[in-house]
Motif scaffolding. Structure first.
Motif, mmCIF file in Angstrom:
data_model
loop_
_atom_site.group_PDB
_atom_site.id
_atom_site.type_symbol
_atom_site.label_atom_id
_atom_site.label_comp_id
_atom_site.label_asym_id
_atom_site.label_seq_id
_atom_site.Cartn_x
_atom_site.Cartn_y
_atom_site.Cartn_z
ATOM 1 N N THR A 1 28.348 76.184 53.413
ATOM 2 C CA THR A 1 28.943 76.484 52.112
ATOM 3 C C THR A 1 29.535 75.200 51.552
ATOM 4 O OG1 THR A 1 29.480 78.713 52.864
ATOM 5 C CG2 THR A 1 30.689 77.928 50.949
ATOM 6 N N GLY B 1 42.926 82.062 58.699
ATOM 7 C CA GLY B 1 43.251 82.870 57.517
ATOM 8 C C GLY B 1 43.683 84.238 57.969
ATOM 9 N N GLN B 2 44.504 84.887 57.179
ATOM 10 C CA GLN B 2 44.796 86.280 57.500
ATOM 11 C C GLN B 2 44.992 87.131 56.261
ATOM 12 O OE1 GLN B 2 47.984 85.771 60.419
ATOM 13 N NE2 GLN B 2 49.590 85.805 58.875
ATOM 14 N N GLY C 1 39.092 89.724 51.604
ATOM 15 C CA GLY C 1 38.716 88.890 52.746
ATOM 16 C C GLY C 1 38.347 89.742 53.936
ATOM 17 N N SER C 2 37.993 89.076 55.030
ATOM 18 C CA SER C 2 37.524 89.810 56.212
ATOM 19 C C SER C 2 38.545 89.817 57.341
ATOM 20 C CB SER C 2 36.233 89.152 56.709
ATOM 21 O OG SER C 2 36.468 87.778 56.970
ATOM 22 N N GLY D 1 43.620 86.906 52.905
ATOM 23 C CA GLY D 1 42.569 87.178 51.923
ATOM 24 C C GLY D 1 42.928 86.695 50.538
ATOM 25 N N ILE E 1 27.582 82.268 52.990
ATOM 26 C CA ILE E 1 28.125 83.521 52.443
ATOM 27 C C ILE E 1 27.007 84.200 51.659
ATOM 28 C CG2 ILE E 1 29.848 84.486 50.860
ATOM 29 C CD1 ILE E 1 31.485 81.892 51.367
HETATM 30 N N1 LIG Z 1 33.409 78.581 54.044
HETATM 31 C C1 LIG Z 1 33.260 79.877 54.283
HETATM 32 N N2 LIG Z 1 32.196 80.320 55.003
HETATM 33 C C2 LIG Z 1 32.033 81.644 55.280
HETATM 34 N N3 LIG Z 1 32.893 82.617 54.865
HETATM 35 C C3 LIG Z 1 33.962 82.253 54.149
HETATM 36 C C4 LIG Z 1 34.216 80.866 53.818
HETATM 37 N N4 LIG Z 1 35.337 80.816 53.083
HETATM 38 C C5 LIG Z 1 35.784 82.077 52.979
HETATM 39 N N5 LIG Z 1 34.980 82.960 53.626
HETATM 40 C C6 LIG Z 1 35.170 84.433 53.683
HETATM 41 O O1 LIG Z 1 35.972 84.744 52.566
HETATM 42 C C7 LIG Z 1 37.125 85.484 52.926
HETATM 43 C C8 LIG Z 1 38.287 85.160 51.986
HETATM 44 O O2 LIG Z 1 38.795 83.848 52.187
HETATM 45 P P1 LIG Z 1 40.322 83.563 51.814
HETATM 46 O O3 LIG Z 1 40.633 82.165 52.152
HETATM 47 O O4 LIG Z 1 40.554 83.962 50.412
HETATM 48 O O5 LIG Z 1 41.119 84.565 52.741
HETATM 49 P P2 LIG Z 1 41.343 84.563 54.327
HETATM 50 O O6 LIG Z 1 40.823 83.295 54.898
HETATM 51 O O7 LIG Z 1 40.771 85.830 54.864
HETATM 52 O O8 LIG Z 1 42.941 84.640 54.441
HETATM 53 P P3 LIG Z 1 44.054 83.579 53.890
HETATM 54 O O9 LIG Z 1 44.456 84.065 52.565
HETATM 55 O O10 LIG Z 1 45.146 83.693 54.882
HETATM 56 O O11 LIG Z 1 43.371 82.255 53.837
HETATM 57 C C9 LIG Z 1 37.361 85.121 54.374
HETATM 58 O O12 LIG Z 1 38.070 86.166 55.030
HETATM 59 C C10 LIG Z 1 35.935 84.925 54.906
HETATM 60 O O13 LIG Z 1 35.389 86.178 55.271
#
Ligand SMILES: Nc1ncnc2c1ncn2[C@@H]1O[C@H](COP(=O)(O)OP(=O)(O)OP(=O)(O)O)[C@@H](O)[C@H]1O
Ligand SMILES: [Mg+2]
Length: 547
Positions: free
Chosen positions: A172, A109-110, A98-99, A112, A83
């Motif tokens: 990470t 994930g969806q 999130g992305s 964020g 990241i």
């Molecule tokens: N281990 C990782 N390596 C690379 N990018 C990451 C990693 N963990 C998280 N991210 C980035 O961080 C964002 C936020 O993560 P988060 O778990 O909060 O939300 P999400 O995965 O998008 O959705 P959800 O809430 O459903 O898990 C992700 O969408 C991704 O872009």
């Protein structure tokens, strides 16, 4: 008495972090045991998503360390793309960042909210910041950061930041201290990882539990799942408000172009058909699209035959890999799996898959074990509230050779895997535990269960037939020496002639064995079934002897 003005003084917006710190149960942090699972799950799901997006075969290292009574440290490390340092604070210490939320493609994930919720829970229960190391490439510098969430503003605070060295090319590593309880059992971290290994045969997981036991789940295949592509919404199931909003925001100049550009599977001729039915001019400006016209267009869409959505936005496990995953983690005697063609609910494409494992070490007199998955993530809570349970209960397993009472799960040595892969999985809550009861989804689940059920039934029937034939063969073989002896006496044969007849008879038996092999091989490993039936017969005989 309070006046409107006095009330106005208290009325203010609420930060999403404040809301979820009070309502942490909505995110899966209802109790210390579940909090441990949720924290690991959010980090592992993210690690797998990131690796797959970067097309890297995932290797995830997980460690849980007991710090003191009900205080644990969890460390999750991946070999993903890493990241960039500017994003670390937002990702780990800001809810709803999130992305994946805005993109229509399958991912674990969806929302964020996942990993930042875990960081917030750790901070609320131990006061400690989350510690992150990330590196984005071989020649890049690794960054170490300690971050906390300011819950009143839902903004990240950087407690510490330094450049560091890390003996990994990219990836990470996240470390969170939290209040938790470690236990084994069906909703434990151990089970979550085992189930993850089934639905992700391409992943290697190295796990050390608080008892310092290391469990390795090696990958069963080096093949990455197909890459999920981002798609546009499909017209089927689009709602009026959304259609209006999309029309008013589009860059397209005509209604025909709008439908073609903003939706998948709408060609010029399909757009023409929809608009003609709705009585809307193809050249009309989308900005002038009225509520009445939208209502007619929605109706016209339902009456128009439109090709199913493209499937490249979804990356199902696939029947063969699912079978491999099941074989790797469940010791059974028969495995089958099926992948349904894509379907649509509320405009969102989805695919249902079902896998069955039967016999072997699975308990014969208890209810079937159900393993539910959404976008390859195991769902371990709220089984009763899930659409998949409804689908299983509504499927008649009696016709597949199992026992089942009304409105219940089937009984027998059976494990059922049911997987929904979708660009947007409709969970019943933010903690992503159960799938909502959409008719289209339940229908597809039932069809998948039926397809797999028929394969199972055919195996069970063939096995019964095989067992019968084996018994008969046993009897006949026993009498071959007697028959040849009788023939020798009746026909006055020489000993060589008698030996020849005995050999001929044995050969006939061998040939029929070939036919039996064919029956068995269609569905399973012949040797396994054969050995199993042999063992069953010996057991039956022994039991008979005891009597
Ligand atoms: N281990 C990782 N390596 C690379 N990018 C990451 C990693 N963990 C998280 N991210 C980035 O961080 C964002 C936020 O993560 P988060 O778990 O909060 O939300 P999400 O995965 O998008 O959705 P959800 O809430 O459903 O898990 C992700 O969408 C991704 O872009
Ligand atoms: Mg996530």
């Amino acid at each position: 008495m309070t006046t409107a003005e006095q009330m106005a003084e208290k009325q203010r917006s609420i930060s999403v972090a404040e809301f979820f710190s009070k309502n942490r149960h909505l995110l899966g942090f209802d109790n210390p045991r579940k909090a441990l699972l949720t924290t690991i799950k959010e980090a592992v799901d993210n690690a797998l998503d990131a690796c797959e997006e970067a097309r890297i075969l995932p290797e995830v290292i997980i460690e849980i360390i007991e710090m003191s009574s009900e205080k644990y440290r969890v460390i999750i490390e991946d070999n993903g793309p890493g990241i960039v340092k500017e994003q670390i604070p937002n990702i780990f210490a800001r809810l709803l960042y999130g992305s994946k939320f805005h993109s229509l493609k399958m991912s674990r994930g969806q929302q964020g909210i996942g990993i930042s919720a875990a960081v917030m829970y750790g901070q609320l229960t131990t006061g400690k910041p989350a510690r992150i190391i990330s590196k984005t490439g071989k020649d890049k510098t690794a960054h170490y950061m300690e971050v906390k969430i300011d819950t009143s503003s839902n903004m990240p605070q950087i407690v510490a930041h330094k450049e560091t060295t890390w003996n990994k090319e990219h990836g990470t590593r996240i470390e969170i201290d939290l209040e938790a309880i470690y236990q084994k059992g069906p909703s434990s971290v151990d089970t979550y990882l085992k189930l993850t290994a089934i639905s992700n045969p391409h992943v290697t997981i190295i796990y050390t539990n608080p008892k310092a036991e290391q469990i390795i789940f090696p990958r069963a295949t080096d093949e990455m799942p197909a890459e999920a592509k981002e798609i546009k919404p499909h017209p089927y199931g689009v709602e009026l408000g959304l259609l209006l909003q999309m029309a008013h925001q589009t860059k397209a100049k005509t209604m025909s172009n709008f439908l073609q550009q903003e939706f998948s599977r709408v060609s010029a001729s399909v757009a023409k058909e929809i608009l003609q039915r709705a009585g809307v001019l193809e050249t009309a400006k989308p900005i002038d699209f009225s509520r009445e016209a939208a209502e007619k267009t929605i109706k016209a869409i339902t009456e128009t035959k439109i090709m199913s959505p493209p499937t490249d936005c979804l990356s199902p496990i696939g029947a063969e890999p699912l079978k491999k995953g099941l074989k790797k983690e469940i010791n059974a005697e028969f495995y089958c799996a099926t992948t349904r063609p894509p379907a649509v609910y509320r405009g969102n494409p989805f695919i249902v898959e079902c896998g069955l494992a039967y016999g072997g070490e699975l308990e014969a007199d208890s209810q079937a074990k159900v393993y539910r998955y959404a976008n390859r993530v195991p769902l371990q809570y709220q089984q009763g509230a899930c659409a998949s349970s409804q689908a299983i209960i509504q499927t008649n397993f009696k016709s597949y050779g199992l026992q089942q009472s009304k409105s219940s799960l089937p009984v027998g040595p059976l494990a059922i895997v049911i997987h929904i892969a979708s660009v947007w999985v409709p969970f019943t809550s933010e903690s992503k535990e159960a799938i909502a009861h959409y008719d289209e989804i339940i229908k597809e689940m039932k069809l998948a269960l039926q397809e797999a059920g028929r394969m199972l039934a055919s195996y069970i029937n063939k096995k019964k037939k095989l067992k019968g034939e084996m018994q008969k063969r046993g009897y006949i073989e026993k009498y071959i020496p007697k028959v040849s002896e009788a023939l020798q006496q009746l026909l006055g044969l020489k000993p060589e002639e008698r030996a020849k007849i005995e050999m001929e008879l044995q050969k006939i038996m061998e040939d029929t064995r070939g036919e039996l092999e064919e029956i068995a091989e269609e569905n399973t490993d012949y040797d396994e079934t054969f050995a199993k039936i042999g063992a069953d017969e010996t057991k039956e005989k022994e039991e008979g002897d005891e009597e």
